[in-house]
Scaffold this active site. Sequence first.
Site, PDB file in Angstrom:
ATOM      1  N   ILE A 138      -8.430   1.410  -4.602  1.00 15.33           N
ATOM      2  CA  ILE A 138      -7.679   1.420  -5.922  1.00 15.33           C
ATOM      3  C   ILE A 138      -6.133   1.438  -5.504  1.00 15.33           C
ATOM      4  CG2 ILE A 138      -7.007   3.503  -7.250  1.00 15.33           C
ATOM      5  CD1 ILE A 138      -9.561   4.817  -6.213  1.00 15.33           C
ATOM      6  N   LYS A 207      -4.359  11.097   3.836  1.00 15.72           N
ATOM      7  CA  LYS A 207      -3.976  10.212   2.731  1.00 15.72           C
ATOM      8  C   LYS A 207      -2.997  11.208   1.990  1.00 15.72           C
ATOM      9  CE  LYS A 207      -8.531   7.958   3.235  1.00 15.72           C
ATOM     10  NZ  LYS A 207     -10.015   8.153   2.943  1.00 15.72           N
TER      11      LYS A 207
END
Length: 439
Positions: A138, A207
């Site tokens: 993504i 992340k």
Amino acid sequence: MKKDRISVGIIGFGTVGSGTAKILLESRDIIRERAGFDVVLKKIADLDIKKDRGVRIPDGVLTTDADAVLNDPDIDIVVELMGGIHPAKEFMLRAIRNKKHVVSANKALLATEGNEIFAEAGKQNVEVGFEASVAGGIPIIKVVREGLVANNIVAIYGIINGTSNYILTKMTNEKVEFSDALKEAQRLGYAEADPTFDIEGIDTAHKLTILSSLAYGIPLSYNEVYKEGITKITAQDIDFASELGYKIKLLAVTKASNGAIEMRVHPTMVPSDYLISKIDGVFNAVYVEGDAVGSTLYYGRGAGDMPTGSAVVSDIVDIGRNIMSGGILRVPGIAPRGAQKAGQRRIKAMEDIESMYYFRFAAMDEPGVLSKISGILGSYNISIASVIQKGRRIGGSVPLVVLTHRAKERDVISSIKQIDALPIVSDKTLFIRVEGSGE
Ligand code: HSE
């Protein structure tokens, strides 16, 4: 003479390394057509160059010597795909000091050591691409940094660890306990033999550190992320959640309010009709809300050779374009320079956040218990939205589930401490933060 090709060297020929090599070799024509220059895979370094990785590498490309990549004067971009902190960090810094641009999928390294790496890259005027470090295929880095540049980011909510999402989905759909779902994830190769990073929220926190830094222009602040994994969630909690109209997801949350930034990773109850609660299995999704754009949602594969390779190659092409046009550091790396100074924005302590909460009390099934518990909650200004108690056990404890209105985490911690000390409570209370439109 005008440069007409970009040379790439990869360090680390594992899953992502082989996906990246495959894309660079098999899609070379389409990349040339789109980019307007050729991307040449010049070297791949790995200690094991014998293993069949499912991709045919031209003669002379594979080497066991990382120096052959780091010191090759022809190589413009070094792609670090070996993972881990050391020697990946040293290799990246050496590449940068040799004036090479670098691309990495290494979220653990960037989240924990990235401030030093980006500072060095700024000094040497080279780029660090890290699209592959968050949510695999993504293109969420590009979204937050470029696509939504016009927005104040109101909040980001992400399901950005496929392993834990697989486990929670399996527990939900098949009503199995955590340990059985984890075993299945390991059998299918979704979870490592040591699954700690995935199930304890560490990978998600790496992340999230990167996303928060991009969204709010703060230094990478991994140590300030609140982390809680999914190991304490039971099939029973998932059932109660479902009865109340929620799914349980491991969410990464970052938002800004009154100049303070929240950065937290924890199991979260999300209303079943929200799109993000429908993200199942190993898939990832990131919801980003901007003040101008409103709600946006990005969905796809967060891991794997080809999805992650897709993100790596997009960085290679972006950097290649900047080399060709003389636009190096056209887009700042992790945060706009100048916003990098520590202390410019405060990170909110976890006890200062507010949320709705789900409590599962292990309470004796006898008269007066609910009033004792609700009395303590009331004394901390915690208001009850609904209560479930199922079954009867004379002389034993049964789960008593309470859903609250919005409350302060500090009050929740204090009230639970007091409730858990009651003789009518036989086990530690489990609580899960609840998202949704309720007050
Ligand atoms: N272990 C990670 C996940 C891999 O489960 O999403 C990609 O970072």
